[in-house]
Design a protein around this motif. Sequence first.
Motif, PDB file in Angstrom:
ATOM      1  N   THR A   1      -2.073  48.941  39.184  1.00 19.03           N
ATOM      2  CA  THR A   1      -3.040  49.314  39.721  1.00 19.03           C
ATOM      3  C   THR A   1      -4.277  48.789  38.788  1.00 19.03           C
ATOM      4  O   THR A   1      -5.043  47.619  39.502  1.00 19.03           O
ATOM      5  CB  THR A   1      -3.512  50.787  40.006  1.00 19.03           C
ATOM      6  OG1 THR A   1      -2.296  51.101  40.816  1.00 19.03           O
ATOM      7  CG2 THR A   1      -4.716  50.835  40.885  1.00 19.03           C
TER       8      THR A   1
ATOM      9  N   THR B   1     -12.804  50.361  46.727  1.00 18.52           N
ATOM     10  CA  THR B   1     -11.885  50.376  45.512  1.00 18.52           C
ATOM     11  C   THR B   1     -12.626  51.019  44.484  1.00 18.52           C
ATOM     12  O   THR B   1     -11.733  51.935  43.752  1.00 18.52           O
ATOM     13  CB  THR B   1     -11.184  49.014  45.251  1.00 18.52           C
ATOM     14  OG1 THR B   1     -10.721  48.467  46.529  1.00 18.52           O
ATOM     15  CG2 THR B   1      -9.929  49.300  44.149  1.00 18.52           C
TER      16      THR B   1
ATOM     17  N   ALA C   1      -6.168  50.211  45.585  1.00 18.03           N
ATOM     18  CA  ALA C   1      -6.076  48.817  45.177  1.00 18.03           C
ATOM     19  C   ALA C   1      -4.384  48.613  45.338  1.00 18.03           C
ATOM     20  O   ALA C   1      -3.868  49.241  44.814  1.00 18.03           O
ATOM     21  CB  ALA C   1      -6.723  48.436  44.150  1.00 18.03           C
ATOM     22  N   LYS C   2      -3.997  47.390  46.061  1.00 16.75           N
ATOM     23  CA  LYS C   2      -2.696  47.358  46.334  1.00 16.75           C
ATOM     24  C   LYS C   2      -2.605  45.683  46.442  1.00 16.75           C
ATOM     25  O   LYS C   2      -3.324  45.096  46.947  1.00 16.75           O
ATOM     26  CB  LYS C   2      -1.982  48.121  47.122  1.00 16.75           C
ATOM     27  CG  LYS C   2      -2.578  47.651  48.508  1.00 16.75           C
ATOM     28  CD  LYS C   2      -1.827  48.817  49.688  1.00 16.75           C
ATOM     29  CE  LYS C   2      -2.368  48.484  51.117  1.00 16.75           C
ATOM     30  NZ  LYS C   2      -2.047  49.435  51.996  1.00 16.75           N
TER      31      LYS C   2
ATOM     32  N   ASN D   1      -9.736  43.440  45.539  1.00 13.36           N
ATOM     33  CA  ASN D   1      -9.351  44.853  44.720  1.00 13.36           C
ATOM     34  C   ASN D   1      -9.328  44.802  43.456  1.00 13.36           C
ATOM     35  O   ASN D   1      -9.395  45.678  42.521  1.00 13.36           O
ATOM     36  CB  ASN D   1      -7.954  44.999  45.307  1.00 13.36           C
ATOM     37  CG  ASN D   1      -8.053  45.986  46.694  1.00 13.36           C
ATOM     38  OD1 ASN D   1      -9.334  46.532  47.181  1.00 13.36           O
ATOM     39  ND2 ASN D   1      -7.091  45.847  47.663  1.00 13.36           N
TER      40      ASN D   1
ATOM     41  N   HIS E   1      -7.123  55.887  50.956  1.00  8.49           N
ATOM     42  CA  HIS E   1      -7.748  55.904  50.006  1.00  8.49           C
ATOM     43  C   HIS E   1      -8.715  57.234  50.056  1.00  8.49           C
ATOM     44  O   HIS E   1      -8.862  57.698  48.775  1.00  8.49           O
ATOM     45  CB  HIS E   1      -8.679  54.613  50.062  1.00  8.49           C
ATOM     46  CG  HIS E   1      -9.731  54.806  51.250  1.00  8.49           C
ATOM     47  ND1 HIS E   1      -9.499  54.593  52.465  1.00  8.49           N
ATOM     48  CD2 HIS E   1     -11.150  55.204  51.131  1.00  8.49           C
ATOM     49  CE1 HIS E   1     -10.607  54.748  53.166  1.00  8.49           C
ATOM     50  NE2 HIS E   1     -11.667  55.068  52.694  1.00  8.49           N
TER      51      HIS E   1
ATOM     52  N   TYR F   1     -13.863  45.546  50.214  1.00 10.76           N
ATOM     53  CA  TYR F   1     -12.657  46.053  49.370  1.00 10.76           C
ATOM     54  C   TYR F   1     -13.162  46.195  48.175  1.00 10.76           C
ATOM     55  O   TYR F   1     -12.763  47.082  47.252  1.00 10.76           O
ATOM     56  CB  TYR F   1     -11.576  44.882  49.544  1.00 10.76           C
ATOM     57  CG  TYR F   1     -10.881  44.939  50.736  1.00 10.76           C
ATOM     58  CD1 TYR F   1      -9.908  46.115  51.105  1.00 10.76           C
ATOM     59  CD2 TYR F   1     -11.148  44.152  51.748  1.00 10.76           C
ATOM     60  CE1 TYR F   1      -9.320  46.156  52.273  1.00 10.76           C
ATOM     61  CE2 TYR F   1     -10.425  44.327  53.020  1.00 10.76           C
ATOM     62  CZ  TYR F   1      -9.320  44.979  53.314  1.00 10.76           C
ATOM     63  OH  TYR F   1      -8.948  45.269  54.569  1.00 10.76           O
TER      64      TYR F   1
ATOM     65  N   SER G   1     -12.236  44.683  41.321  1.00  7.88           N
ATOM     66  CA  SER G   1     -13.198  46.379  41.377  1.00  7.88           C
ATOM     67  C   SER G   1     -12.132  46.985  40.089  1.00  7.88           C
ATOM     68  O   SER G   1     -12.900  47.748  39.476  1.00  7.88           O
ATOM     69  CB  SER G   1     -13.051  47.059  42.511  1.00  7.88           C
ATOM     70  OG  SER G   1     -11.634  47.177  43.000  1.00  7.88           O
ATOM     71  N   GLU G   2     -10.921  46.652  40.043  1.00  7.48           N
ATOM     72  CA  GLU G   2     -10.082  47.465  39.074  1.00  7.48           C
ATOM     73  C   GLU G   2     -10.456  47.075  37.831  1.00  7.48           C
ATOM     74  O   GLU G   2     -10.666  47.661  36.683  1.00  7.48           O
ATOM     75  CB  GLU G   2      -8.687  47.307  39.068  1.00  7.48           C
ATOM     76  CG  GLU G   2      -7.977  48.009  40.321  1.00  7.48           C
ATOM     77  CD  GLU G   2      -8.190  49.449  40.664  1.00  7.48           C
ATOM     78  OE1 GLU G   2      -8.284  50.200  39.231  1.00  7.48           O
ATOM     79  OE2 GLU G   2      -8.444  50.202  41.363  1.00  7.48           O
TER      80      GLU G   2
ATOM     81  N   LYS H   1      -7.183  41.272  48.197  1.00  2.00           N
ATOM     82  CA  LYS H   1      -6.239  41.353  47.168  1.00  2.00           C
ATOM     83  C   LYS H   1      -7.038  41.059  45.867  1.00  2.00           C
ATOM     84  O   LYS H   1      -7.490  41.945  44.685  1.00  2.00           O
ATOM     85  CB  LYS H   1      -5.166  40.460  46.798  1.00  2.00           C
ATOM     86  CG  LYS H   1      -4.375  40.942  45.681  1.00  2.00           C
ATOM     87  CD  LYS H   1      -3.425  39.594  45.662  1.00  2.00           C
ATOM     88  CE  LYS H   1      -2.736  39.552  43.914  1.00  2.00           C
ATOM     89  NZ  LYS H   1      -2.229  38.355  43.584  1.00  2.00           N
TER      90      LYS H   1
END
Length: 1993
Positions: A1486, A1672, A1678-1679, A1534, A1798, A1668, A1537-1538, A1531
Amino acid sequence: MYILLHTRSLFISYSPPKHLFTVFFLFLLKMAEIVVVEPSIASTSSNTGRGSSNVTKPFYTMRSITSGNDDEYVPEPFDSEKLPVTLKSEIQRFLRVANLIDAQEPRVACLCRFHAFVVAHDLDRNSSGRGVRQFKTALLQRLEQDEEVTYRKRKEKSDVREVRRVYREYKDYIIKHGGESTLENRDALIKARAIAPVLHEVSNTLTKAAGTQAHADNDVRGRSEFYDYNILPLDQGGVHQAIMQLPEIKAAVGAVRNVVGIPFIEEFSNHERHFDLFDWLQHCFGFQKGNVANQREHLILLVANIHIRRCNKPANTLKLAEGVLDELMKKFFKNYTEWCKFLEKKNSIRLPFTNPEAEQHKLLYIGLYLLIWGEAANLRFMPECLAYIFHHIAYDLHSILMGDTILSTGESFTPSYGGGPESFLINVVTPIYEVIRKEAMKNQNGMTDHSTWRNYDDLNEFFWSPDCFQLRWPMNQDHDFFYVQSPEDPKSKNTRGSGKAMTDKKREKNDEEIELNEDDQSKDDQSNAEDKKERKWLGKTNFVEFRSFWHVFRSFDRMWAFLILSLQAMVIMACHDLDSPLQMFDTPILEDIMSIFITSAVLKLVQAILDISFTWKARSTMDHSRARKHTLKVVIAMIWTIILPIFYSKTRRKYTCYSSQYRSWLGEWCYSSYMLVVAFYLMSNAVNMILFSVPAIGRYIETSNSKISSILSWWTQPRLYVGRGMQESQFSLLKYSLFWVLLLLSKLAFSYIFEIKPLIGPTRQIMSIGITKYDWHELFPRVKNNAGAIAAIWAPVIMVYFMDTQIWYSVFCAIFGGLYGILHHLGEIRTLGMLRSRFQDLPLAFMNSLIPHPSKTDKHLNRKSFLSEMFQKVSEKQMRNGLVKFVVVWNEIINCFREEDLISNREVELMKMPLSSELHSGVVYWPIFLLANKLPVALTVAKDFVGEDANLSKRIRRDVYMYIAVKECYDSLKYVLDILVVGDLDRRIISGIVDEIEESIRKSTVVKDFDLSELLTLHAKCIELVELLVEGKKEHHTKVVKVLQDVFEIVTNDMMRNGSRTMESVHAYRQTEGCSTTYFNDVEPEQPLFASKHSIHFPLTISDSLNEKIKRFLLLLTVKDTAMDIPSNLDARRRISFFATSLFMDIPRAPKVRNMLSFSVLTPHLMEEVKFSTKELNSQKDYVSIGFYMQKIFPDELENFLERMGVENLEELDDTGKEKLRDWASFRGQTLSRTIRGMMYYQKALKLQAFLDMAEDDDILQGYAAIEGGNDTLSAQLDALADLKFTHVVSCQLFGSQKTSGDPQAQEIIELMIKYPSLRVAYVEEREEIVENKPLTTYSSVLVKAVNGFDQEIYRIKLPGSPNIGEGKPENQNHAIIFTRGEALQAIDMNQDNYLEEAIKMRNLLQEFLPRLGKRPKILGLREHIFTGSVSSLAWFMSYQETSFVTIGQRLLANPLRIRFHYGHPDLFDRVFHLTRGGISKASKTINLSEDIFAGYNTTLRRGHITYHEYIQVGKGRDVSLNQISKFEAKVANGNSEQTLSRDIYRLGRRFDFFRMLSCYFTTVGFYFSSLISVIGIYVFLYGQLYLVLSGLEKALLLEAKVHNIRSLETALASQSFIQLGLLTGLPMVMEIALERGLLSALKDFVLMQLQLAAVFFTFSLGTKTHYFGRTILHGGAKYRPTGRKVVVFHASFTENYRLYSRSHFMKGFELLLLLIVHDIIRRSYHNHMMYVMITSAIYFLSLTWLFAPFLFNPSGFDWGKIVDDWKDWNKWIKQQGGIGIQQDKSWQSWWYDEQDHLRYSGWGSRIIEILLSLRFFIYQYGLVYHLDISGSNKTVVVYVLSWVVIVVIFLLVKVVNLGRQYLSDNHQLSFRLFKASLFLAVIATIIALSYICQLSVSDLIVCCLAFLPTGWGLILVAQAFRPLIQGTVLWKFTRVFAQAYDFGMGIILFTPIACLAWLPSISAFQTQILFNRAFSRRLQIQPILKAKKKDT
């Protein structure tokens, strides 16, 4: 029978009677089970009794069911591919060899199958594995069939001798022919090498069983002389192969095999033929055999490649050059030695002083590290963990080498962690792997919070602390590091001990050992106490990834502080109404401005508090000094937060003044006590300023371990292993500082003038107006100064202020990136016209760039500067040699174009350059397409010319190519006449005429002597002559004579004004009948010219060179101006133009292939397409077939393909042709085969370049293709060099399971390996092994190659468990990276492509890794070409967007910003650097979703330098439909954001200097956060305006003060509108197009893009990013989102679009639209209505785009048939009940639950934020109910309460109807309908009554809908947030029903306008024109593609 035996050896020595086998066999078949029976062995002596003879009986016999004569026996292959998974790797090779030799040696084949059965039986005696019993039964049946027949065909007396005989034959063949390189023997050698080791193993088994009778034959005992290999055949049979004959390989192999003086060598080397250092390490430390073989080859290749570059004297090449191992030691152990230095530990690498011994020890240390790394599996992501392991094992190695380890007699050495063949894997790797696996399981696929589990970084950073040595060695598995807290029982204890028995050794203690183990050892009583101590989970290490937007502030606090303080200062300046900037230095104003430092202190306090709160869960692993520092920072920040406001309030306007003397410019200056305190406050920043200005000092302080440095750096940064010393050079600092200073000045000036200053006046007036009457119930009536109105005005401006820096960055990126591109020659050749004009310069540029310099070694190959080359003298010999090589390379490129079907055969003829010996004399024959139409133009000019020869020559020479064409045609005509005319008289006459012509040319009297008007007639006759020669038909002899005579007549009679002297001499001779002696004495009189039978030689004896010359002459004569557009294919034009441009760019000089750096390509592959199958090409289920699509998209390339195949249409293709058609289509999609073909161009380019380096001039003139196919020795040498320098490994993770399941993709991958012999495939094999009669799943990394048409296993390395712990792609790369080779590694995705002309420049690119001035780069960024923008407008937009990022964007990031990271492939990595620092990506689940960019983060944090180069490019595929693009954008959002939560971003933001930090922010997470701010700004503006309207403030302000804020907001909103329209952010794209294609083309494309609704697309993408990204960060989830990479653009159903965009776009679009409608209805009026329209038009555009863009960009979105189908599908989906197993695309209920995933795992903090955000929907109701006519003038809270009563009544009505449907609808339909009718009438009656009693109006009903609908949606959102509390109750069911109603209503609203537009006949065609405009411009058939449906069957 042999199945009755308990062991193999017992059975083989036993020969029972044949009938016994038959009885038992029939019994076992009857039982349908294989049963193991213990045999009774009567005797093993020689056979006696009847029928005995000297011939030994077979060791097993069977009943034969074969009938007929032996000669009629035809063996059939036994299936060797479909085998049980548990047996496959062990027995497959025996079955394959049996099939190979069955026809020639049937008995040996039978024995191989028998051996396979025995091995299978030993592996699984109970046949418990899947498919094992069936396999054994089938094999037994085959063995029974073959037994007697093969026994009679045996040629020797025994089976043992039979196998030996065959083995010896293959062995002798390998030894005899191993050194030969002929193509005929190559396949036979490959086959022999595959068979020999198998026969060796079978022979050994038989020999052991046969006893003493075979002991005399020793040639087959012991280790096999032949075994499977990857690149280097290190066995005896490979010693004569070309690659093993290379001196550098011999030197490296010799060094590795030098084991002289190694301890315990006698113990290990007794049974090994070539015992080497790796074998010794394997025996000492328990490494796996496959790992040892793999790393042996790895190190040999590394050493060989470095050796050849350092070896200057060829005589010494067999001995390692000086410094080779030192360079490798520095590369491999730099990280390790820095780690030891950081932890203040002495490293374990100890080298002797003597050189031979030191060389041996260096190889041992390097080999040890490689073996640890090669077997570390997932631990490879943890470089410091590997350093810890190496630290201890290296110390053990040192102890052995120094003789510190003493063994007793007969005792074997065992490492401290235990012995055994896999002891390292079991005892070292597996325990740590289990910790990683268990921690990753707690992640629950990204659903749990990051703070609850340790990822790779946490576990690795444990080894950054000296506490890691508490693990001891061998590792104490009772340490808390190995304890994993289970999520169910957080207080559970792990009482399991280490379970590993320690091996006792007698060691001699010394000081070094005591020093190493002083932290590991402890007292016995302390150990006992620790065992009794409760184990605890260590928790996070150094950093905790909390889900919070505060990470953006915490990571980039200096930027936010700067922006906030600048905003405050500008507001203060604006409030003082400054007329001049100098007024800010007035003391009162300056004092007020300095109040910003109070804010600064508050921000620092916030930062300090965040540091403590965000690292709280890492406190257990945090050292005490860091904890004290956090506490001290909070205390100091609090002190300053208190002191500064006190001094400011107490001493404001209390000054101490001084007057300067002598009227200084300072005048009188004053200061207050507060100003002195601020000066003291700023003193701490002075040190930081010095360190920033002099980066060398900061770098030294951060990297030094001295006490002073530690003290200086303690306060500013935490002491971490990474992130130290990242400062750039002084010059780089100056460049990027200048960039940001200019940008920030522009941004602040704009903000002050247009955003802040205009608001000050209106703000003052609003504050002065007193408003007491409101249009609603004011909750805070006592708030003064109209704070709500001021907030509504200022809030959107402040939002714009914080985000518009991103826009300014885009503007400056376009400016600086464009200037940089111009300076580096980008776009110099962008059209065919430019290419033709510069083509003459290409050979010189090619020689300077791509040809090795003959007078310089590779150490002195500096960067090439084209300007300097213009003035560099090049010898004539060098120039001619370079010219020849250019022609060879150019022709290969053209041939490659033809193989790819980009050009036709005719275009090949027009583009190739003849390769002739004349090139060495400087005569160049340029391509025909350059000379096209030049000759006809020249003839036309000459025909009408009047004047002097000099003027005519000047006009012709003015066009260089015209002159070349004329000269070549003249020379070609002379050459043709010379070979055609053979008669003596005829040749003399022609020679005389030619002499006359050339005499006129020399005298410049051509115009005078010749009538040039006849040139066109002569031209026509020449064409006729050459055409006849090309046809070469014997019957045309008379025509040739006639044409020759016509040419002769035209020249002599028509053109020569004064006649021909030659002809006059002939006539004179004939008239005098030969009386006088003349030139024609021996000529027979009265013989007509060319008429004699022997006068001309026709047909010509055509050779390849002659045929080529004549065809070229014909082309020169006939080609018109149409050839000027050659090549016609757009992709061919682009590629050839870029190649030509790159030759003039800043590119390093090329070394020789032998001296270049070696490299590998690694391509991960999961389940993507390998090749399009025939079914896929023709399938038309849901959309047009791929085959039809490809034919229409690439019509010219299809035509070229058919021409290449020699057919007219596709129907004429045979089976081979159809397979070629599959390849043709696959090479135009995003398939693995396309990627592999492109990457294998590297090998082709290397062989071509090696050929040019090695071949003599005569060989070069023969051509590369001829030499490669005819000179076997040279071809083998080329292959050897290519293998030495290049490897391509494809990591097909599922290849093993695909083979087992029979997936066609597995066979396609094998076919690719067969097609490209150098290709290697790595995969993870999951296999069940039977251990103690129980199945145990084991995992192995396996490398295979193609041998004899099958995949052959090369290496197998067992893994500690499943490698898929983290993210899939990096784990896939990680398991295969051990099989790569070389010093560089190129990571390539499987949707990429490569080109031969770009592969030729790879050796130049690799030179960038060599040290030069500045830092040595660790990652080389490359340019990409997006090849998927050919049809769809969306694909075109996406390709341009991506192209601008990978060109101008990355160009600026690399230089001057020095902040480029790794943004995906095709970057080139310094392989050794990265394999010692964690790999080429990160894999934590993740958090590392965008795995690629973390490699760049990691490299930068570890002081690696990343560059970007644009002289080379690769192809890249992107998504082509809106849904695919949106999934990709989701994607990436996401992933960003991670990244925001990650430690990497935090450390970069905190460790970079201020300006690099800005670059890092705005080019990574800042872009997404700025986009989020821009969208939030729209909401803030609209809700602010709604507040002003609903509260009545706007009305009061207009009436009482007539003040409004429209003008002040106009600029801010305009900036906001620009980012929505994508205009300013699109500037870099426009600049790049202008740079590479011209300004007019850029403007044209930009306008065309806007007409094709590019603004709609980019605005819609903005919504995807922001949704997103924000969700996230707040909730997680997130994926990875697979996009499919489909090549066909197809129609997406309405249901699919709704599912994808309902929450991300539709809901937000409806909300914005509702805000605008409500505001427009309730507002009274603006003074300027147009101003309101201008402000809100951009928001209307945004909302409508988010609502309808998916349907606008949906192919056939307005086709009525599709609309009807979509409506049926929508109704079915919305009504379908969900449940277990029902996918979200089948049911609304399943989708609704999936959409809330989520929230299910979100914490209550995030849920509360979600609830607070949902409260905005209640504002509508609160404000609107007070504007109802029914409420009158009542402004009390009662009105609002009554509105809730109405809502409750509505809910109750809905519930009652739902209950009625539940209980009455089935059995009481009439009652239910009456019940609903009565409710409906009651509601109508209530409304009518209210309208009469309370004046309820129709408008009130509309307003109520606008008020209550948002309230209902808000309640749904709140209920979803409270789901854990209400799930299972009536409230939750009611929420689901209500949500379904809302979704159905929104779907109806969206569907209605689409259906209405579908009625209009022209809308669908108009939409198609917009979507596929580029396709229409290329005249493609789009309508058939869109309308194609499944054919009727």
